[in-house]
Design a protein around this motif. Structure first.
Motif, PDB file in Angstrom:
ATOM      1  N   LEU A  18      39.386  58.499 -13.406  1.00 35.09           N
ATOM      2  CA  LEU A  18      39.606  57.049 -14.566  1.00 35.09           C
ATOM      3  C   LEU A  18      40.816  57.361 -15.337  1.00 35.09           C
ATOM      4  CD1 LEU A  18      36.594  54.974 -15.938  1.00 35.09           C
ATOM      5  CD2 LEU A  18      37.999  55.107 -16.659  1.00 35.09           C
ATOM      6  N   GLU A  19      41.891  56.886 -15.901  1.00 33.58           N
ATOM      7  CA  GLU A  19      42.713  57.038 -16.780  1.00 33.58           C
ATOM      8  C   GLU A  19      42.575  55.732 -17.644  1.00 33.58           C
ATOM      9  OE1 GLU A  19      46.382  57.701 -15.363  1.00 33.58           O
ATOM     10  OE2 GLU A  19      45.907  59.027 -12.725  1.00 33.58           O
ATOM     11  N   LEU A  20      43.038  56.093 -18.830  1.00 33.24           N
ATOM     12  CA  LEU A  20      42.176  54.682 -20.034  1.00 33.24           C
ATOM     13  C   LEU A  20      43.452  55.360 -20.974  1.00 33.24           C
ATOM     14  CD1 LEU A  20      41.058  52.147 -20.919  1.00 33.24           C
ATOM     15  CD2 LEU A  20      39.411  53.302 -21.699  1.00 33.24           C
ATOM     16  N   GLY A  21      44.769  54.708 -21.304  1.00 32.48           N
ATOM     17  CA  GLY A  21      45.341  54.485 -22.236  1.00 32.48           C
ATOM     18  C   GLY A  21      45.261  52.955 -23.172  1.00 32.48           C
ATOM     19  N   PRO A  22      46.341  53.356 -24.156  1.00 28.64           N
ATOM     20  CA  PRO A  22      46.391  52.137 -24.672  1.00 28.64           C
ATOM     21  C   PRO A  22      46.813  51.031 -24.373  1.00 28.64           C
ATOM     22  CG  PRO A  22      47.646  54.095 -26.060  1.00 28.64           C
ATOM     23  CD  PRO A  22      47.041  54.615 -24.584  1.00 28.64           C
ATOM     24  N   LYS A  23      47.734  51.222 -23.402  1.00 30.95           N
ATOM     25  CA  LYS A  23      48.190  49.740 -22.427  1.00 30.95           C
ATOM     26  C   LYS A  23      47.129  48.949 -22.166  1.00 30.95           C
ATOM     27  CE  LYS A  23      53.141  50.886 -22.986  1.00 30.95           C
ATOM     28  NZ  LYS A  23      54.241  50.903 -21.907  1.00 30.95           N
ATOM     29  N   ASP A  24      46.293  50.031 -21.071  1.00 26.15           N
ATOM     30  CA  ASP A  24      44.736  49.134 -20.521  1.00 26.15           C
ATOM     31  C   ASP A  24      43.957  48.707 -21.227  1.00 26.15           C
ATOM     32  OD1 ASP A  24      46.309  51.083 -17.923  1.00 26.15           O
ATOM     33  OD2 ASP A  24      45.037  52.615 -18.849  1.00 26.15           O
ATOM     34  N   MET A  25      44.348  49.268 -22.715  1.00 27.23           N
ATOM     35  CA  MET A  25      42.976  48.877 -23.422  1.00 27.23           C
ATOM     36  C   MET A  25      43.541  47.255 -23.780  1.00 27.23           C
ATOM     37  SD  MET A  25      42.791  52.307 -25.575  1.00 27.23           S
ATOM     38  CE  MET A  25      41.733  51.392 -27.074  1.00 27.23           C
ATOM     39  N   GLU A  26      44.513  47.372 -24.090  1.00 26.59           N
ATOM     40  CA  GLU A  26      44.553  45.702 -24.539  1.00 26.59           C
ATOM     41  C   GLU A  26      44.603  45.176 -23.488  1.00 26.59           C
ATOM     42  OE1 GLU A  26      48.759  46.133 -25.148  1.00 26.59           O
ATOM     43  OE2 GLU A  26      49.054  47.496 -27.225  1.00 26.59           O
ATOM     44  N   LYS A  27      44.320  45.222 -22.245  1.00 28.28           N
ATOM     45  CA  LYS A  27      44.355  44.139 -20.725  1.00 28.28           C
ATOM     46  C   LYS A  27      43.097  44.462 -20.423  1.00 28.28           C
ATOM     47  CE  LYS A  27      48.743  45.328 -19.181  1.00 28.28           C
ATOM     48  NZ  LYS A  27      49.986  45.166 -18.325  1.00 28.28           N
ATOM     49  N   ASN A  28      41.871  45.167 -21.147  1.00 23.29           N
ATOM     50  CA  ASN A  28      40.994  45.242 -20.770  1.00 23.29           C
ATOM     51  C   ASN A  28      40.459  45.746 -19.193  1.00 23.29           C
ATOM     52  OD1 ASN A  28      38.348  45.807 -21.261  1.00 23.29           O
ATOM     53  ND2 ASN A  28      37.799  43.308 -19.705  1.00 23.29           N
ATOM     54  N   GLN A  29      41.227  47.330 -19.508  1.00 29.01           N
ATOM     55  CA  GLN A  29      41.126  47.804 -17.654  1.00 29.01           C
ATOM     56  C   GLN A  29      41.813  48.705 -17.639  1.00 29.01           C
ATOM     57  OE1 GLN A  29      44.864  46.283 -16.286  1.00 29.01           O
ATOM     58  NE2 GLN A  29      46.683  48.007 -16.552  1.00 29.01           N
ATOM     59  N   CYS A  30      41.528  49.317 -16.436  1.00 24.30           N
ATOM     60  CA  CYS A  30      41.510  51.355 -16.386  1.00 24.30           C
ATOM     61  C   CYS A  30      42.670  51.409 -14.982  1.00 24.30           C
ATOM     62  CB  CYS A  30      40.131  51.829 -16.849  1.00 24.30           C
ATOM     63  SG  CYS A  30      39.257  52.004 -14.892  1.00 24.30           S
ATOM     64  N   VAL A  31      42.582  52.851 -14.813  1.00 28.25           N
ATOM     65  CA  VAL A  31      43.263  52.915 -13.562  1.00 28.25           C
ATOM     66  C   VAL A  31      42.462  54.380 -12.274  1.00 28.25           C
ATOM     67  CG1 VAL A  31      45.364  54.349 -12.687  1.00 28.25           C
ATOM     68  CG2 VAL A  31      45.241  53.165 -15.068  1.00 28.25           C
ATOM     69  N   LEU A  32      42.109  53.492 -11.262  1.00 27.63           N
ATOM     70  CA  LEU A  32      41.049  54.663 -10.579  1.00 27.63           C
ATOM     71  C   LEU A  32      42.040  55.063  -9.580  1.00 27.63           C
ATOM     72  CD1 LEU A  32      37.851  52.095 -10.096  1.00 27.63           C
ATOM     73  CD2 LEU A  32      38.345  54.342 -12.165  1.00 27.63           C
TER      74      LEU A  32
END
Length: 480
Positions: free
Chosen positions: A350-364
């Motif tokens: 699971l990857e979570l960075g600043p851009k993901d936080m803005e979009k309320n998402q993460c990468v799996l």
């Protein structure tokens, strides 16, 4: 951090180049196991031992659900005790290690370091079993055993290895056989439902059955290279051990009768099976249900404000949902972390960075096929749980296809030998049931009998080796 202070992800030999070296690389570089200073004995590192703990937890629950209780027997067996069951001692004699000194004094009787514990259980039962009310006895122990193997390999062949050994005593042969078959099915369930390893179920030939047993049931699996791995066995002893150890009880008619016995075992050898069933050239691939870490959380641009906090919150949510999650917020680069956890076989990243936080998402990112998806953090627990089940199912389906595609029928010894040399895998033939033909297949084609499968097929009326009338269909293969 300076480059020379960073732990580097080491290259793993491609399995197509050298399968044996690939296996050893995965065992050591994925930090599962290490060599010790004692030849043939290995160190289970925390990550490797955690895999065993998860298997142990699964099986222990199954055993207790079926009425078994855990006990602990001594690790030393007096020679006189081991000699009581002739076939048993002959079967294990070449692998026994002996203690002859206690401190500085020579022992009056040498003691065997247990290769298995049938004799210890029987000796105990001979003293405590008196009435039909004492039966059945359904025991299991988690321990290590010692077998003096000439050659050793990580997980596959240790002189000392970890396992469980179940031992039960029953009033009737029917009850004992039912117990033997029940435990055989539990081992199969562990392989398929927990480890995503498809199996072939059957019975060993008289030559290959456990020393002292009347019947041995086996769980056979196929590895990447087409070789067989025996992954759990269950034995029906009849009343042979009970008679040898003078175990008797008074039945309901007030008659002295002899009970019937079983034993069954499953060892850390199964970790080798997991590696060689699912692993790839990037390292270990762990089925989610056995993985010590099911999800590794990798903060992206973790130096930026709020990133660590957001990743920690996601990890905590997953843990609260019963998912084994772990965050790596070390100073290593994300790329290094990706490669490291791929090598260690973690099912999901699971990857979570600043851009993901803005979009309320993460990468799996899936370890089994590398597939990457963007998902909402809303309901992340359910999303991850479903994806872990999908990974298990995909790993099982892939392994099942590999097994099915590498089973070949043969109608003569020459054909069986040619198929094994050209394609590998399991060969199925008709067999007359004779030891002579079994030995001829081993000597001329290099294959041992794997099992007489419960799912019988009719491939003809004659034995593929001698041409005489066939009794049953049998699987042959090269085994670890």
């Amino acid at each position: 951090m300076a480059q020379d202070n960073k732990k580097q992800v080491e290259q793993i030999t491609d399995m197509e180049v050298d399968f044996t070296q690939w296996f050893t690389d995965v065992c050591t570089k994925a930090e599962l196991i290490d060599y010790s200073s004692v030849k043939g004995m290995f160190i289970y590192r925390p990550y490797g031992y955690a895999i065993w703990e998860n298997i142990q937890s699964y099986l222990d629950k199954k055993f207790k659900e079926t009425g078994h209780t855990n006990v602990a027997m001594p690790m030393l067996i007096p020679e006189s005790l081991l000699q009581k069951e002739k076939d048993h001692v002959e079967g294990f004699a070449p692998e026994c290690a002996w203690v002859t000194l206690g401190g500085n004094e020579e022992l009056e009787e040498k003691l065997c370091i247990r290769p298995t514990s049938e004799t210890l259980f029987c000796d105990h039962w001979s003293r405590i079993v008196h009435s039909w009310r004492d039966l059945p006895l359904k025991y299991n122990q988690w321990c290590s055993v010692l077998r003096w193997e000439k050659t050793s390999r990580p997980f596959l062949r240790h002189r000392e290895f970890l396992w469980q050994e179940g031992h039960t005593l029953h009033a009737t042969a029917e009850e004992a056989i039912e117990e033997t078959e029940r435990m055989h099915q539990i081992y199969a369930q562990c392989c398929e439902e927990f480890l995503a390893m498809p199996v072939i179920l059957g019975m060993k030939t008289d030559k290959e059955k456990f020393a002292g047993a009347e019947r041995t049931y086996t769980v056979e699996c196929m590895m990447h290279d087409g070789k067989a791995l025996q992954n759990g066995t269950s034995h029906y002893f009849g009343d042979g051990f009970a008679k040898a150890f003078d175990i008797a009880y008074t039945d309901k008619e007030n008659k002295q009768v002899t009970p019937f016995e079983t034993s069954w075992g499953y060892s850390t050898r199964t970790i080798a099976g997991i590696i060689m069933t699912h692993g790839d050239n990037r390292g270990l691939v762990l089925p989610p249900r056995v993985a010590p870490i099911q999800v590794v959380v990798i903060p992206v641009a973790q130096h930026k404000e709020g990133v660590i906090k957001a990743n920690t919150a996601v990890m905590d949510r997953l843990k609260a949902a019963g998912i084994r999650a772990q965050m790596d917020d070390s100073e290593q680069s994300p790329g290094w972390k990706f490669a490291q956890y791929e090598m260690k076989g973690v099912p999901l990243r699971l990857e979570l960075g600043p851009k993901d936080m803005e979009k309320n998402q993460c990468v799996l990112v899936r370890r089994d096929n590398g597939e990457k998806v963007f998902v909402s953090l809303d309901g992340i627990e359910e999303t991850v749980a479903k994806l872990l089940d999908d990974i298990h199912d995909a790993l099982y389906a892939k392994a099942k296809a590999h097994l099915t595609e590498r089973i070949w029928p043969a109608y003569s010894l020459e054909e069986a030998k040619a198929i094994q040399e050209e394609k590998g895998g399991f060969i199925k033939t008709m067999w007359c049931g004779s030891l002579e033909c079994e030995m001829k297949m081993k000597e001329e084609a290099g294959m041992t009998s794997r099992c007489i499968p419960f799912a019988q097929e009719h491939l003809g009326d004659t034995c593929a080796i001698c041409g005489k009338p066939a009794q049953k269909m049998i699987y042959w293969g090269v085994a670890y």
